[in-house]
Motif scaffolding. Sequence first.
Motif, PDB file in Angstrom:
ATOM      1  N   ALA A  99     -31.722  34.613  -7.111  1.00 18.82           N
ATOM      2  CA  ALA A  99     -33.013  35.132  -7.543  1.00 18.82           C
ATOM      3  C   ALA A  99     -33.559  34.423  -8.781  1.00 18.82           C
ATOM      4  CB  ALA A  99     -32.893  36.635  -7.830  1.00 18.82           C
ATOM      5  N   LEU A 100     -33.526  33.102  -8.749  1.00 15.59           N
ATOM      6  CA  LEU A 100     -34.112  32.357  -9.852  1.00 15.59           C
ATOM      7  C   LEU A 100     -35.619  32.522  -9.827  1.00 15.59           C
ATOM      8  CD1 LEU A 100     -32.230  29.012  -9.501  1.00 15.59           C
ATOM      9  CD2 LEU A 100     -32.278  30.420 -11.557  1.00 15.59           C
ATOM     10  N   PRO A 101     -36.249  32.729 -10.960  1.00 11.87           N
ATOM     11  CA  PRO A 101     -37.710  32.830 -10.959  1.00 11.87           C
ATOM     12  C   PRO A 101     -38.346  31.518 -10.479  1.00 11.87           C
ATOM     13  CG  PRO A 101     -36.793  33.445 -13.093  1.00 11.87           C
ATOM     14  CD  PRO A 101     -35.677  32.876 -12.291  1.00 11.87           C
ATOM     15  N   ILE A 102     -39.520  31.652  -9.909  1.00 10.18           N
ATOM     16  CA  ILE A 102     -40.254  30.486  -9.415  1.00 10.18           C
ATOM     17  C   ILE A 102     -41.598  30.470 -10.114  1.00 10.18           C
ATOM     18  CG2 ILE A 102     -41.265  29.395  -7.375  1.00 10.18           C
ATOM     19  CD1 ILE A 102     -39.302  31.285  -5.776  1.00 10.18           C
ATOM     20  N   THR A 103     -41.976  29.343 -10.657  1.00  9.62           N
ATOM     21  CA  THR A 103     -43.281  29.258 -11.312  1.00  9.62           C
ATOM     22  C   THR A 103     -44.241  28.495 -10.410  1.00  9.62           C
ATOM     23  OG1 THR A 103     -42.859  27.153 -12.355  1.00  9.62           O
ATOM     24  CG2 THR A 103     -42.097  29.129 -13.534  1.00  9.62           C
ATOM     25  N   GLN A 127     -36.439  23.092  -0.660  1.00 14.30           N
ATOM     26  CA  GLN A 127     -35.860  22.712  -1.953  1.00 14.30           C
ATOM     27  C   GLN A 127     -35.784  23.919  -2.882  1.00 14.30           C
ATOM     28  OE1 GLN A 127     -38.632  19.465  -2.761  1.00 14.30           O
ATOM     29  NE2 GLN A 127     -36.957  17.991  -2.654  1.00 14.30           N
ATOM     30  N   ILE A 128     -36.842  24.712  -2.889  1.00 15.61           N
ATOM     31  CA  ILE A 128     -36.836  25.912  -3.745  1.00 15.61           C
ATOM     32  C   ILE A 128     -35.693  26.838  -3.318  1.00 15.61           C
ATOM     33  CG2 ILE A 128     -38.115  28.042  -4.261  1.00 15.61           C
ATOM     34  CD1 ILE A 128     -40.653  26.309  -4.426  1.00 15.61           C
ATOM     35  N   ALA A 129     -35.551  26.974  -2.010  1.00 17.11           N
ATOM     36  CA  ALA A 129     -34.482  27.836  -1.505  1.00 17.11           C
ATOM     37  C   ALA A 129     -33.115  27.294  -1.923  1.00 17.11           C
ATOM     38  CB  ALA A 129     -34.572  27.933   0.013  1.00 17.11           C
ATOM     39  N   ALA A 130     -33.015  25.966  -2.025  1.00 17.90           N
ATOM     40  CA  ALA A 130     -31.732  25.350  -2.385  1.00 17.90           C
ATOM     41  C   ALA A 130     -31.493  25.378  -3.897  1.00 17.90           C
ATOM     42  CB  ALA A 130     -31.698  23.905  -1.875  1.00 17.90           C
ATOM     43  N   GLY A 131     -32.447  25.910  -4.658  1.00 14.38           N
ATOM     44  CA  GLY A 131     -32.230  26.054  -6.094  1.00 14.38           C
ATOM     45  C   GLY A 131     -32.897  24.987  -6.936  1.00 14.38           C
ATOM     46  N   TRP A 132     -33.705  24.124  -6.330  1.00 18.02           N
ATOM     47  CA  TRP A 132     -34.385  23.109  -7.136  1.00 18.02           C
ATOM     48  C   TRP A 132     -35.480  23.754  -7.972  1.00 18.02           C
ATOM     49  CZ3 TRP A 132     -32.771  18.304  -8.040  1.00 18.02           C
ATOM     50  CH2 TRP A 132     -31.796  17.796  -7.170  1.00 18.02           C
ATOM     51  N   ARG A 133     -35.490  23.391  -9.249  1.00 18.20           N
ATOM     52  CA  ARG A 133     -36.486  23.911 -10.178  1.00 18.20           C
ATOM     53  C   ARG A 133     -36.810  22.838 -11.216  1.00 18.20           C
ATOM     54  NH1 ARG A 133     -35.794  27.284  -7.010  1.00 18.20           N
ATOM     55  NH2 ARG A 133     -35.738  29.549  -7.210  1.00 18.20           N
ATOM     56  N   LEU A 134     -37.938  23.030 -11.901  1.00 20.50           N
ATOM     57  CA  LEU A 134     -38.215  22.201 -13.073  1.00 20.50           C
ATOM     58  C   LEU A 134     -37.386  22.753 -14.235  1.00 20.50           C
ATOM     59  CD1 LEU A 134     -42.061  21.726 -12.673  1.00 20.50           C
ATOM     60  CD2 LEU A 134     -40.236  20.079 -12.204  1.00 20.50           C
ATOM     61  N   GLY A 135     -36.535  21.905 -14.783  1.00 22.37           N
ATOM     62  CA  GLY A 135     -35.578  22.361 -15.785  1.00 22.37           C
ATOM     63  C   GLY A 135     -36.229  22.944 -17.026  1.00 22.37           C
ATOM     64  N   LEU A 193     -36.597  36.130  -0.941  1.00 18.78           N
ATOM     65  CA  LEU A 193     -36.987  36.562  -2.275  1.00 18.78           C
ATOM     66  C   LEU A 193     -37.830  35.487  -2.954  1.00 18.78           C
ATOM     67  CD1 LEU A 193     -36.734  38.701  -4.432  1.00 18.78           C
ATOM     68  CD2 LEU A 193     -34.795  37.444  -5.326  1.00 18.78           C
ATOM     69  N   ALA A 194     -37.372  34.258  -2.753  1.00 19.30           N
ATOM     70  CA  ALA A 194     -38.102  33.145  -3.364  1.00 19.30           C
ATOM     71  C   ALA A 194     -39.554  33.151  -2.903  1.00 19.30           C
ATOM     72  CB  ALA A 194     -37.433  31.821  -3.003  1.00 19.30           C
ATOM     73  N   SER A 195     -39.747  33.329  -1.596  1.00 17.28           N
ATOM     74  CA  SER A 195     -41.117  33.311  -1.086  1.00 17.28           C
ATOM     75  C   SER A 195     -41.906  34.485  -1.636  1.00 17.28           C
ATOM     76  CB  SER A 195     -41.126  33.400   0.442  1.00 17.28           C
ATOM     77  OG  SER A 195     -40.160  32.554   0.977  1.00 17.28           O
ATOM     78  N   LYS A 214     -41.314  16.291 -13.797  1.00 13.13           N
ATOM     79  CA  LYS A 214     -40.264  15.292 -13.594  1.00 13.13           C
ATOM     80  C   LYS A 214     -38.852  15.813 -13.815  1.00 13.13           C
ATOM     81  CE  LYS A 214     -43.057  11.210 -14.250  1.00 13.13           C
ATOM     82  NZ  LYS A 214     -43.755  10.404 -15.235  1.00 13.13           N
ATOM     83  N   CYS A 215     -38.704  16.889 -14.539  1.00 13.31           N
ATOM     84  CA  CYS A 215     -37.361  17.327 -14.948  1.00 13.31           C
ATOM     85  C   CYS A 215     -36.698  18.167 -13.851  1.00 13.31           C
ATOM     86  CB  CYS A 215     -37.409  18.090 -16.263  1.00 13.31           C
ATOM     87  SG  CYS A 215     -38.491  19.532 -16.231  1.00 13.31           S
ATOM     88  N   LYS A 216     -36.552  17.554 -12.683  1.00 13.42           N
ATOM     89  CA  LYS A 216     -36.015  18.276 -11.527  1.00 13.42           C
ATOM     90  C   LYS A 216     -34.504  18.483 -11.661  1.00 13.42           C
ATOM     91  CE  LYS A 216     -39.542  16.116  -8.648  1.00 13.42           C
ATOM     92  NZ  LYS A 216     -39.839  15.193  -7.545  1.00 13.42           N
ATOM     93  N   VAL A 217     -34.070  19.720 -11.490  1.00 15.90           N
ATOM     94  CA  VAL A 217     -32.636  20.019 -11.483  1.00 15.90           C
ATOM     95  C   VAL A 217     -32.374  21.043 -10.383  1.00 15.90           C
ATOM     96  CG1 VAL A 217     -32.295  19.597 -13.967  1.00 15.90           C
ATOM     97  CG2 VAL A 217     -32.929  21.879 -13.180  1.00 15.90           C
ATOM     98  N   ARG A 218     -31.113  21.102  -9.967  1.00 17.73           N
ATOM     99  CA  ARG A 218     -30.757  22.141  -9.004  1.00 17.73           C
ATOM    100  C   ARG A 218     -29.889  23.157  -9.724  1.00 17.73           C
ATOM    101  NH1 ARG A 218     -27.749  23.979  -4.903  1.00 17.73           N
ATOM    102  NH2 ARG A 218     -25.884  22.869  -5.591  1.00 17.73           N
TER     103      ARG A 218
END
Lengths: 648, 648
Positions: free
Chosen positions: A96-100, A111-119, B8-10, A87-91
């Motif tokens: 090169a933000l890590p992705i889990t 969305q991931i490409a735009a920087g959305w991540r779980l805070g 990179l994200a992908s 639920k803790c969605k932030v942009r």
Amino acid sequence: MAQDDFELASALADDVAREGLLQPHEADQATHDGTGRVQLHYRVDTGSGDPQDRQVRVPPGVTVFDAASWNGIAIDSTCGGHGTCHKCKVRVEGDALPITRHDVKTFTSDQIAAGWRLGCLVKATRDLRVDVPPLTTRPKAATVGVGRQVILRPAVQKRYVELDEPTLADQRTDLVRLTEAVTDLEFTADLHAIRRMATVMRQADWKVTAVLVDEVLVDVEPGDTTDTQYAIAFDLGTTTVVATLLDLATGTPVAVASMLNKQQPFGGDVITRISATMMDPSSLGRLRDAAAATLQELATQVLTEGGVDPASVYEVAVAGNATMTALALGIDPEPLGVAPFVMSVAQPPSVPAADLGLALHQGARAMLFPALGAYVGGDIVAGMLASGMDRDKRCRLFIDVGTNCEIVLSDGDTILSTAAPAGPAFEGGAIRCGMRAADGAIETIKLGDTVELGVIGDVEPKGLCGSGLVDAVAELVKVGLLDASGRFVPNDDAASVAPALADRLTAVGEERVFVLHRPSPDAPPEECVYLSQRDVRELQFAKAAISTGWSLLLEELGLEHRDVQQVLLAGSFGSYLSPASAVRIGLVPKLPVLRIVAAGNVAGEGAKMALLSRREREGANLLLEEVRYVELSDRPDFNDAFVDQLGF
Amino acid sequence: MAQDDFELASALADDVAREGLLQPHEADQATHDGTGRVQLHYRVDTGSGDPQDRQVRVPPGVTVFDAASWNGIAIDSTCGGHGTCHKCKVRVEGDALPITRHDVKTFTSDQIAAGWRLGCLVKATRDLRVDVPPLTTRPKAATVGVGRQVILRPAVQKRYVELDEPTLADQRTDLVRLTEAVTDLEFTADLHAIRRMATVMRQADWKVTAVLVDEVLVDVEPGDTTDTQYAIAFDLGTTTVVATLLDLATGTPVAVASMLNKQQPFGGDVITRISATMMDPSSLGRLRDAAAATLQELATQVLTEGGVDPASVYEVAVAGNATMTALALGIDPEPLGVAPFVMSVAQPPSVPAADLGLALHQGARAMLFPALGAYVGGDIVAGMLASGMDRDKRCRLFIDVGTNCEIVLSDGDTILSTAAPAGPAFEGGAIRCGMRAADGAIETIKLGDTVELGVIGDVEPKGLCGSGLVDAVAELVKVGLLDASGRFVPNDDAASVAPALADRLTAVGEERVFVLHRPSPDAPPEECVYLSQRDVRELQFAKAAISTGWSLLLEELGLEHRDVQQVLLAGSFGSYLSPASAVRIGLVPKLPVLRIVAAGNVAGEGAKMALLSRREREGANLLLEEVRYVELSDRPDFNDAFVDQLGF
């Protein structure tokens, strides 16, 4: 992928270094502004069309969610930052933000490409900009500590669920059934909960409430009991113990009680209690029992006053100094009492509340605050939490005055702590007419043409408590009856500098004294309440120990008195002390009195915060990494500094 | 990095998916050969210049280190696969292998580029080739179970360390001091260990042994005690309980003892014991106490026999069926006894050994084997471990014959399990002259011109135990006195097909019987040991239940009898059963008798393996994910299959 192996390997190693795999102290090596902090710029969409900008600074490695939470910025979440509720969605802005895997589950590729991540999964290892969308639910918050706004998210969590009844086609175990029904939290189960589960689920027609403490299921209760969840915060002082019953559903205190620590018969301070365990091996057990009896009696008092069932209390937090914590857990305190002053553990493990002698819910847990050193204990860590010492840009000095005086200095980036052995003067010990702050104690003094005394309980003065002692000395210095070296001026000089008071300067035996209160006009000095020359010396030594402590800390950070923007006086003694007197005798830096603030029982407030918010609790643990403990006893410059601080 | 953010994200998302962040069941989605297994090709440098090639197949998600360990391929390691000792170096062939921070610490960039990794951190999510360098230390191994070679790496670990004495310049806590001295393992500490630490370290002049169970410090012992470490494996049977004391330093059994389960007075089988708890709420506690008393009595026996101090036992493993496990833990077993047969938990939590009533080391832990279903319990999981059911390419059938008969079928890729309610016939129950396999029980029978009886204890025959019953029926079918439908042939036919035996076919009351043993030449049939028509029916129902079970499992995997390469008969009954007779009555598939193997007490062996190797233990937990439980009781084809299986 077109890259060759090695390029990829290097790239990945970088990303792993940036990833959540790192421990906080390793993350320190990551890029940030060099001050030891990273800066997060939050743009909070309040839903009103008028976004709110907030900048906060946190140690590197803290998650974007935690950093917000600690600073009162609300982000949606029900799992409390474990990556499970999604639920803790932030942009977040940044390369090169890590992705889990949780991000992959939660967001689209765009969305991931735009920087959305779980805070809760983005660690701030460098300065970041973070967009926070409007809240979908209104978070509950409570004001605790020194004006700290805490978003409610206790370690205790209840979830009401209606389960599908098992069939031959659905033979999931009771635990799996429950686990899958609680969608926003992951947990294991303790044996007590497992034992109850089968019966409760079937008797309650599969409508049950799961009770979790941290990630552990401690019970399954029939029906919906989500409104009934309590915890008790204990300030386990050497002298006084305070308990606060908290309603975790609302974040409000229900009842408060305090009593003298039942360990008193073993000695008034930590050293005498440690000595007791060294003299008689059975003392450790008896001290532990005494602590247990104190905690249980207070628990019973607040539960009775609040009309709350002990079985509805699922967690307690205990803030005590290192010795009190060790004794409560049955850990031998001897190494705390002798050089080189070593603790068994800084961070005690979470234990069943029953191990502290508390008869609450059978699965109730106890968290004990970690300590920074043998003489900067969990009470101080709790106090730092309550006063926000670790998340304030101001230069602040925190002083808990007592037999052992703990001092913390933060310049907004670096936090130092130390302990100064002030001795018993502030608690009335070793002072001729000294007494505790109880009925009959003189707590304020004003000298002019007359002597104005403030007496606790508005009764005939019987003695002098710590704050009265400080006032007495400060006022005598002010009117000129004590010189800068702490000596009473000769009688002749007295008559000229303070004619109205000079007759009070007399002697008891060989020793010069200043009479504060005469029970009758003809009473001989030894029947009066007075301040003796030796009392002044005691106070001088005590205040010199303390001021040497903070002076050396200021020196470590290259700061002057005037740089200190706030002095927090913690503990009950701090509440009574007159800021003006404290400044005058040099107990605190020479500052405008408005910068000297009595912080009250910050240890107890910190314990409450830990119960109301697991984010705050993690903040307390982080202090262990962040705060540098400065040992004074082996410093070559200590004695010189001490002598410098003796005068007024 | 030159790539744009999204590429990179992908890429990262892919790598994260391949990384250690995934749970095993999610890893299933990764690329492998589609059989549900991945293949690992190990090239082991034996140091002799003659590398050894080994191919093994494991479920995806297993680490390269575990896969080797499970298959007896030794790779250096002291931490047991936790990424902390940095010793399990292997070279893995393959593109874009994930890199962890531990790899970065251990290897140079060139080595990483060349594929060097820590084997315990590489998850096999596809087929891989792995080079294993020569061992730097000779690993200890033990042969356990059905010829399984187990590399010793118990959950119990001791480390002797000589610590630096603390000084004012080194005020590390006792725990940090110890933690940093034990370089190859990471751990937390339990309260008991924390309580002892300060005293032991100082009294032992800072030369101490850290005792760990899993990642928890349970004690600090003075001096070097690394040679003294024991564990007890329990096979907690409904009827018989067996304890084996293991020396963990050498991997060898020290003493074995067995006794009847003290729960016997509550009923002979699990259903009667479950009923007891339903009838009387106090029974659960009493059954738990009886289990505890049984375990403790056996522990005392093996400890006395082995001359081992109870305080040197740090762990126990318990393999029992779901009901025995629930009762030992005090979990209400009622839902196990009624449809839809649901367990509270499949995987019981690790508990203090004291919770099972065991007085061993104060910090000793107990691990209880997980269960696949209410009627395929931890004893079967232990048996599967001991027999290597999950890591053998052959098609194997595992049958544990008893009142409840557990059946496991593996075709080398897929593993199925089920339970068949065989009833008490095999334990001598519901059989006229039935008895347990004790002195006086006929255990083997050969019919020809005479009757040859094998009797336990070489005494006068008193009754018929399970293996004797199977032999009796098999032989009577062979000589033609029983027809294919299980009916005794008419007396006239008997005289012609088996003239030497025909006079033994007589009647007790209305019922026809075959006399196996006459105490005296004139003894009337009712004073003889005989097999009655109804006994034959009981056996028919029992064997039909079992053969229906494995027939349906074979059908599920599209296999025929002849595809089964090995039948393992587990449990004590399995050891006594004549393979030829078992084949003849159809209790097992029609196969050459050499393929029918008595596996012995595999549950006990599995418990030993779990204590000797935490890799093996993790293998047992993995079975929960891997094995599909097939519930027979709701299958529409069960009754038809059952009727088909009734005949001989």
